[in-house]
Write a protein that holds these residues in place. Structure first.
Motif, short mmCIF file in Angstrom:
data_model
loop_
_atom_site.label_atom_id
_atom_site.label_comp_id
_atom_site.label_asym_id
_atom_site.label_seq_id
_atom_site.Cartn_x
_atom_site.Cartn_y
_atom_site.Cartn_z
N CYS A 162 0.84 -1.20 0.00
CA CYS A 162 0.00 0.00 0.00
C CYS A 162 0.88 1.24 0.00
O CYS A 162 0.39 2.36 0.18
CB CYS A 162 -0.92 0.02 1.22
N GLY A 163 2.18 1.05 -0.20
CA GLY A 163 3.13 2.14 -0.03
C GLY A 163 3.09 3.17 -1.15
O GLY A 163 2.96 2.84 -2.33
N VAL A 164 3.19 4.42 -0.76
CA VAL A 164 3.32 5.55 -1.67
C VAL A 164 4.27 6.54 -1.01
O VAL A 164 4.22 6.74 0.20
CB VAL A 164 1.96 6.23 -1.93
N GLY A 165 5.15 7.15 -1.80
CA GLY A 165 5.99 8.20 -1.26
C GLY A 165 7.47 7.90 -1.23
O GLY A 165 8.27 8.74 -0.81
N ALA A 166 7.86 6.69 -1.67
CA ALA A 166 9.28 6.34 -1.63
C ALA A 166 10.10 7.20 -2.59
O ALA A 166 11.30 7.39 -2.38
CB ALA A 166 9.48 4.86 -1.94
N LEU A 167 9.47 7.69 -3.65
CA LEU A 167 10.20 8.56 -4.57
C LEU A 167 10.71 9.80 -3.84
O LEU A 167 11.87 10.21 -4.00
CB LEU A 167 9.30 8.96 -5.73
N ASP A 168 9.86 10.35 -3.01
CA ASP A 168 10.24 11.54 -2.25
C ASP A 168 11.18 11.18 -1.10
O ASP A 168 12.29 11.69 -0.98
CB ASP A 168 8.98 12.22 -1.71
N HIS A 169 10.74 10.24 -0.25
CA HIS A 169 11.47 9.93 0.98
C HIS A 169 12.79 9.22 0.73
O HIS A 169 13.78 9.46 1.43
CB HIS A 169 10.60 9.08 1.91
N VAL A 170 12.82 8.33 -0.25
CA VAL A 170 14.02 7.51 -0.48
C VAL A 170 14.88 8.11 -1.59
O VAL A 170 16.05 8.45 -1.38
CB VAL A 170 13.64 6.06 -0.82
N TYR A 171 14.32 8.26 -2.78
CA TYR A 171 15.12 8.71 -3.92
C TYR A 171 15.67 10.12 -3.72
O TYR A 171 16.86 10.37 -3.93
CB TYR A 171 14.28 8.65 -5.20
N HIS A 172 14.82 11.05 -3.34
CA HIS A 172 15.29 12.44 -3.18
C HIS A 172 16.28 12.56 -2.03
O HIS A 172 17.23 13.34 -2.13
CB HIS A 172 14.10 13.38 -2.99
N THR A 173 16.10 11.77 -0.99
CA THR A 173 17.06 11.79 0.12
C THR A 173 18.42 11.27 -0.32
O THR A 173 19.46 11.88 -0.03
CB THR A 173 16.54 10.95 1.30
N LEU A 174 18.43 10.15 -1.04
CA LEU A 174 19.70 9.59 -1.52
C LEU A 174 20.36 10.53 -2.52
O LEU A 174 21.59 10.71 -2.51
CB LEU A 174 19.48 8.22 -2.14
N ALA A 175 19.57 11.14 -3.39
CA ALA A 175 20.14 12.06 -4.39
C ALA A 175 20.72 13.30 -3.73
O ALA A 175 21.75 13.82 -4.17
CB ALA A 175 19.06 12.47 -5.39
N ARG A 176 20.09 13.73 -2.66
CA ARG A 176 20.55 14.94 -1.97
C ARG A 176 21.77 14.67 -1.09
O ARG A 176 22.74 15.44 -1.07
CB ARG A 176 19.42 15.51 -1.11
N ASP A 177 21.75 13.55 -0.36
CA ASP A 177 22.77 13.31 0.67
C ASP A 177 23.84 12.29 0.29
O ASP A 177 24.89 12.25 0.93
CB ASP A 177 22.09 12.83 1.96
N HIS A 178 23.58 11.47 -0.76
CA HIS A 178 24.52 10.39 -1.06
C HIS A 178 24.70 10.21 -2.56
O HIS A 178 24.83 9.08 -3.05
CB HIS A 178 24.03 9.07 -0.44
N ALA A 179 24.72 11.31 -3.30
CA ALA A 179 24.76 11.24 -4.76
C ALA A 179 26.01 10.53 -5.27
O ALA A 179 25.96 9.86 -6.31
CB ALA A 179 24.67 12.64 -5.35
N GLU A 180 27.12 10.65 -4.57
CA GLU A 180 28.35 10.02 -5.05
C GLU A 180 28.38 8.52 -4.78
O GLU A 180 29.10 7.78 -5.46
CB GLU A 180 29.56 10.68 -4.37
N GLU A 181 27.60 8.07 -3.82
CA GLU A 181 27.61 6.65 -3.45
C GLU A 181 26.63 5.82 -4.24
O GLU A 181 26.90 4.65 -4.54
CB GLU A 181 27.27 6.49 -1.96
N PHE A 182 25.46 6.39 -4.57
CA PHE A 182 24.37 5.60 -5.12
C PHE A 182 23.82 6.19 -6.41
O PHE A 182 23.50 7.38 -6.48
CB PHE A 182 23.25 5.45 -4.09
N LYS A 183 23.71 5.34 -7.41
CA LYS A 183 23.09 5.70 -8.69
C LYS A 183 21.66 5.17 -8.66
O LYS A 183 21.43 3.98 -8.38
CB LYS A 183 23.88 5.07 -9.84
N LEU A 184 20.70 6.01 -8.96
CA LEU A 184 19.30 5.66 -8.80
C LEU A 184 18.69 5.19 -10.12
O LEU A 184 18.52 5.97 -11.06
CB LEU A 184 18.52 6.86 -8.24
#
Length: 362
Positions: free
Chosen positions: A97-119
């Protein structure tokens, strides 16, 4: 160090997220590099983790809450899979039933861990039966209207939509479903697969390994409506051990089947439904039974059945039901009692949790 590729797999209850991730991982381990899976759900003792382990894929678990709200844990797990298991690609599901991972997960990783993780593309799995709820025929499959809203939100969130279970469709039906999706979510690629039959997996693997997320901005349009949808669902998880009292071997497939059937009949009696019920049972030595039910009006689907008779089995039940938590707990208890009496079994309960998102004190 090259960035680790990471992908979230979303989709409605019973759409086939886990089966899709297993099929992808098996293929990508041979063609792309070490691929790992994170099994995620709101509760503990997950069927999906146990099923994934039988495939030989590298798997870890993030339980007791959606990954959206466990980002430190997600980052730690990704680093461990990269450093310890040599993973180059990791995929995680989220609750059905999940919604919102694009915001909570993807945007967080892109903002804080862009060098470590390719989305990789945020991928949403849909199955034909549930999709009919929002197609022109507006099929009534005995689920509340609030859950239809969740399905619509999931499609809007997608970088890519994957129509699963295409082996159940004729070519004409498949074309109609794809045309609808292209209209419903324009500018979003639509791919067709059968995770169970392993068709379309190569094309899907090529797509997710050669594309990245659009990282679009997405938010729930109506938080109140989303809360109403979540409030319709109850999570139930149980881990138990069943054995014959006379230590004789019996058909444990029949036992597993009857457990599901008794739960089904209890739900029907109470005029309730279960968008997804999963069971995993094993007696060791690689022999297991994996079954699922996507509603009280549907046949049980089997990933695999026991190959031989056994005198005992360990069993996990995961149910996501449109039913009050107290009512569901009683239905499952009564089902287990009935089956144990029918087959002369002893049952030891090791873990049980049953909760609704709107339950007081949760």
């Amino acid at each position: 160090m090259e960035a680790l590729s990471f992908m979230v797999v979303s989709g409605f209850l019973g759409a086939g997220k886990t089966t899709t991730m297993i099929a992808l991982a098996e293929h990508m381990n041979k063609t792309f590099g070490e691929t790992a899976i994170i099994a995620n759900d709101l509760g503990a003792n997950l069927v999906d983790t146990n099923l994934t382990q039988t495939s030989g894929c590298t798997v870890t678990e993030i339980a007791n809450g959606c990954i959206c709200y466990q980002m430190d844990n997600v980052v730690d797990q990704l680093r461990r899979l990269r450093d310890k298991d040599n993973a180059v690609f990791v995929m995680s599901d989220i609750p059905g039933c999940g919604v919102g991972a694009l915001d909570h997960v993807y945007h967080t990783l892109a903002r804080d861990h862009a060098e470590e993780f390719k989305l990789a593309p945020f991928t949403v799995i849909v199955d034909p039966e549930r999709l009919r709820m929002i197609m022109p025929e507006k099929a009534d499959i005995n689920l509340p209207e609030e859950l239809v809203y969740l399905l619509q939100l999931q499609l809007e969130e997608a970088d890519a939509v994957v129509l699963n279970k295409c082996d159940l469709l004729t070519p004409e039906e498949q074309e109609r479903y794809v045309d609808f999706l292209k209209t419903a979510v324009p500018d979003v690629p639509v791919l067709c697969i059968s995770a169970r039959e392993r068709t379309g997996i190569e094309a899907l693997a090529d797509f997710i390994t050669t594309n990245t997320t659009a990282l679009k901005n997405f938010s729930v349009r109506n938080n109140h409506e989303f809360e109403l949808a979540e409030a319709k669902l109850t999570w139930y998880n149980r881990r138990m051990f069943m054995k014959t009292l006379d230590e004789g071997k019996i058909d444990m497939n029949a036992v597993a089947d009857d457990v599901i059937e008794e739960i089904r009949m209890g739900l029907i009696e109470k005029k309730r439904n279960v968008p997804h019920l999963k069971t995993f049972a094993t007696s060791g030595n690689g022999d297991f039974n994996k079954a699922s039910l996507i509603g009280v009006d549907y046949d049980i689907e089997y990933e695999q059945k026991f190959l031989r008779d056994h005198k005992n089995m360990r069993m996990i039940i995961n149910a996501r039901a449109v039913c009050e938590s107290r009512v569901l707990a009683r239905i499952v208890d009564d089902a287990i009692d009935e089956v144990c009496e029918r087959y002369d079994l002893d049952c030891q309960i090791f873990f049980t949790e049953c909760f609704g998102m709107a339950d007081e004190g949760r």
